[in-house]
Design a protein around this motif. Structure first.
Motif, PDB file in Angstrom:
ATOM      1  N   TYR A 121     -10.302  87.711 140.391  1.00 32.80           N
ATOM      2  CA  TYR A 121     -10.201  88.074 138.974  1.00 32.80           C
ATOM      3  C   TYR A 121      -9.531  86.947 138.189  1.00 32.80           C
ATOM      4  O   TYR A 121      -9.941  86.590 137.073  1.00 32.80           O
ATOM      5  CB  TYR A 121      -9.396  89.368 138.839  1.00 32.80           C
ATOM      6  CG  TYR A 121      -9.749  90.226 137.649  1.00 32.80           C
ATOM      7  CD1 TYR A 121     -10.100  89.667 136.421  1.00 32.80           C
ATOM      8  CD2 TYR A 121      -9.709  91.608 137.741  1.00 32.80           C
ATOM      9  CE1 TYR A 121     -10.410  90.469 135.333  1.00 32.80           C
ATOM     10  CE2 TYR A 121     -10.028  92.422 136.656  1.00 32.80           C
ATOM     11  CZ  TYR A 121     -10.367  91.834 135.458  1.00 32.80           C
ATOM     12  OH  TYR A 121     -10.671  92.626 134.387  1.00 32.80           O
ATOM     13  N   GLU A 162      -1.614  90.935 139.687  1.00 32.52           N
ATOM     14  CA  GLU A 162      -2.315  91.968 138.940  1.00 32.52           C
ATOM     15  C   GLU A 162      -1.803  92.051 137.507  1.00 32.52           C
ATOM     16  O   GLU A 162      -2.596  92.123 136.556  1.00 32.52           O
ATOM     17  CB  GLU A 162      -2.165  93.332 139.613  1.00 32.52           C
ATOM     18  CG  GLU A 162      -2.861  94.438 138.827  1.00 32.52           C
ATOM     19  CD  GLU A 162      -2.735  95.820 139.443  1.00 32.52           C
ATOM     20  OE1 GLU A 162      -3.125  96.798 138.777  1.00 32.52           O
ATOM     21  OE2 GLU A 162      -2.249  95.926 140.589  1.00 32.52           O
ATOM     22  N   TRP A 165      -7.606  90.237 143.320  1.00 34.00           N
ATOM     23  CA  TRP A 165      -6.914  89.752 142.125  1.00 34.00           C
ATOM     24  C   TRP A 165      -7.018  88.237 142.006  1.00 34.00           C
ATOM     25  O   TRP A 165      -7.019  87.697 140.890  1.00 34.00           O
ATOM     26  CB  TRP A 165      -5.454  90.212 142.132  1.00 34.00           C
ATOM     27  CG  TRP A 165      -5.344  91.691 141.993  1.00 34.00           C
ATOM     28  CD1 TRP A 165      -4.887  92.594 142.916  1.00 34.00           C
ATOM     29  CD2 TRP A 165      -5.755  92.476 140.867  1.00 34.00           C
ATOM     30  NE1 TRP A 165      -4.985  93.878 142.443  1.00 34.00           N
ATOM     31  CE2 TRP A 165      -5.511  93.843 141.183  1.00 34.00           C
ATOM     32  CE3 TRP A 165      -6.302  92.158 139.624  1.00 34.00           C
ATOM     33  CZ2 TRP A 165      -5.801  94.871 140.290  1.00 34.00           C
ATOM     34  CZ3 TRP A 165      -6.590  93.189 138.736  1.00 34.00           C
ATOM     35  CH2 TRP A 165      -6.338  94.528 139.071  1.00 34.00           C
TER      36      TRP A 165
END
Length: 432
Positions: free
Chosen positions: A169, A129, A166
């Motif tokens: 992402y 993250e 994540w």
């Protein structure tokens, strides 16, 4: 509802740490002359503070930050820096407070320690993250992937899902949009089938999918995801609701609904200003400037871009400053000041490169090519369109690539190179 998250039993070591931290809270409260009710404030209860002080409960990073602030002490005052568990809490708090560079470094240090599988997976997910937050998507991918595999082997499906979020992402930031979309779609299906992860996770997935679809040029699908998330946004606090409205405004603008873009963006800007979030306000101001530019209201667009410019410059944030410089270059071009547009676009390209903002670098390069073309420097414009097309191909940004190729084809047609224009037009038609 089936159980979806394995809960780890507290160890004797955890219990001892909870008692130690509780004792420090109690001592600090008494020195401050506060009752448990006064320390609890309007966020917690007297019973919760009592449970903390007696070691029955262990404070979350959010609770510790809140209580330490009320006691006028730094969170580190309550932590045993020699204890790895509490060092981990400090790093988690850095992540939660937006100190992402520090958090990424802290998680790297924690990974050098001997950790059991569960703690290693949690640290890896935190590291992923933090890396995503500072746009280091490629570095985040292996950390998130290992965390997801470990959580899966431990049967912690909710934690696995968050790690995969994540991971998606990180893939998105690495220009692997198709893989990111596939992973996010799978997570959304699991959540809608009953997987419970954390509050607002479904909305986060929808917003992430909207970003991916927008990057891939599927603006209608992006807007559909955001509209689906709209009904879930009422429970958000003002800051998060404002950022949701910001993303919604971008999608409206990209689909051509400028009135809706201005309306959503203005609502989000008002919420952020009321919350005192000046940096996030500047992000919305820049996007609103683009919406007003598209409507032809150059005066209002310049006001908003100027406000955003000051905020990003004061913050020393080159990544966002490059974006607002490109906005100002487009405004100068629309106003007929080709020399000003060219200078601003070149500054935007330079800052975008040094800050690693490839999206803005491409956009500003395209603005520079337009300024060169309108000023009559066809050879330089040809070179810039060629460079912009190369970046768009490398980054796999189909919507931008089509835009560059069509403008480049038009430039060649104006110069009498009809064969070259035909080849570029065909390439644009083949982009998908």
């Amino acid at each position: 509802m089936p159980r979806t998250k394995a809960v780890a039993r507290p160890t004797e070591h955890d219990t001892a740490l909870a008692r130690q931290i509780g004792g420090r809270i109690r001592e600090a409260r008494r020195r401050a002359g506060m009752t448990q009710q006064q320390l609890a404030g309007d966020r917690y209860t007297k019973a919760y503070v009592s449970a903390l002080e007696t070691g029955i409960a262990r404070p979350s990073m959010v609770a510790l930050s809140y209580l330490s602030e009320r006691l006028g002490l730094p969170p580190s005052h309550f932590l045993d820096e020699q204890t790895p568990a509490w060092t981990r809490l400090e790093v988690d708090m850095q992540l939660a407070s937006g100190e992402w560079e520090a958090a990424a470094a802290g998680y790297s240090e924690l990974l050098d320690q001997t950790l059991d599988d569960q703690n290693r997976a949690e640290v890896l997910r935190g590291q992923a993250e933090a890396l995503v937050r500072i746009d280091r998507g490629r570095d985040a991918v292996p950390a998130a992937a290992e965390a997801a595999r470990t959580f899966s082997s431990l049967g912690r499906v909710a934690d696995e899902a968050l790690a995969r979020y994540w991971l998606a992402y990180g893939l998105y930031l690495s220009d692997a949009e198709a893989d990111a979309r596939s992973m996010l779609t799978g997570l959304l299906e699991r959540v809608r089938a009953g997987l419970r992860v954390e509050p607002e996770f479904e909305m986060r997935l929808l917003m992430a999918l909207a970003a991916v679809e927008s990057r891939m040029g599927n603006h209608s699908q992006s807007l559909a995801h955001l509209e689906a998330a709209r009904g879930m946004s009422d429970a958000l606090d003002d800051r998060r609701r404002a950022m949701f409205l910001f993303n919604l405004a971008i999608s409206y603008r990209e689909t051509g609904d400028l009135e809706a873009a201005i309306r959503s963006g203005t609502q989000g800007l008002a919420l952020l200003r009321a919350a005192g979030s000046s940096f996030e306000s500047a992000q919305i101001e820049n996007d609103l400037a683009m919406a007003y530019l598209a409507t032809g209201n150059l005066g209002r667009a310049r006001e908003l871009a100027s406000e955003a410019h000051r905020e990003f410059e004061d913050a020393g944030d080159e990544r966002y400053l490059s974006a607002v410089l490109d906005t100002e270059a487009q405004l100068a071009l629309a106003g007929g000041d080709h020399a000003e547009a060219l200078g601003l676009a070149r500054r935007a390209v330079g800052l975008a490169r040094t800050s690693g903002n490839r999206g803005v670098e491409l956009a500003a390069m395209l603005t520079e090519a337009r300024a060169l073309r309108t000023s009559g420097d066809q050879d330089s414009a040809e070179k810039r369109y060629s460079e912009a097309a190369a970046i768009a191909r490398e980054g796999n940004v189909p919507s931008r690539l089509r835009e560059v190729l069509r403008e480049w084809a038009s430039l060649r047609a104006d110069a009498g190179d009809h064969r070259g224009a035909y080849e570029l037009s065909n390439e644009a038609l083949a982009v998908n």
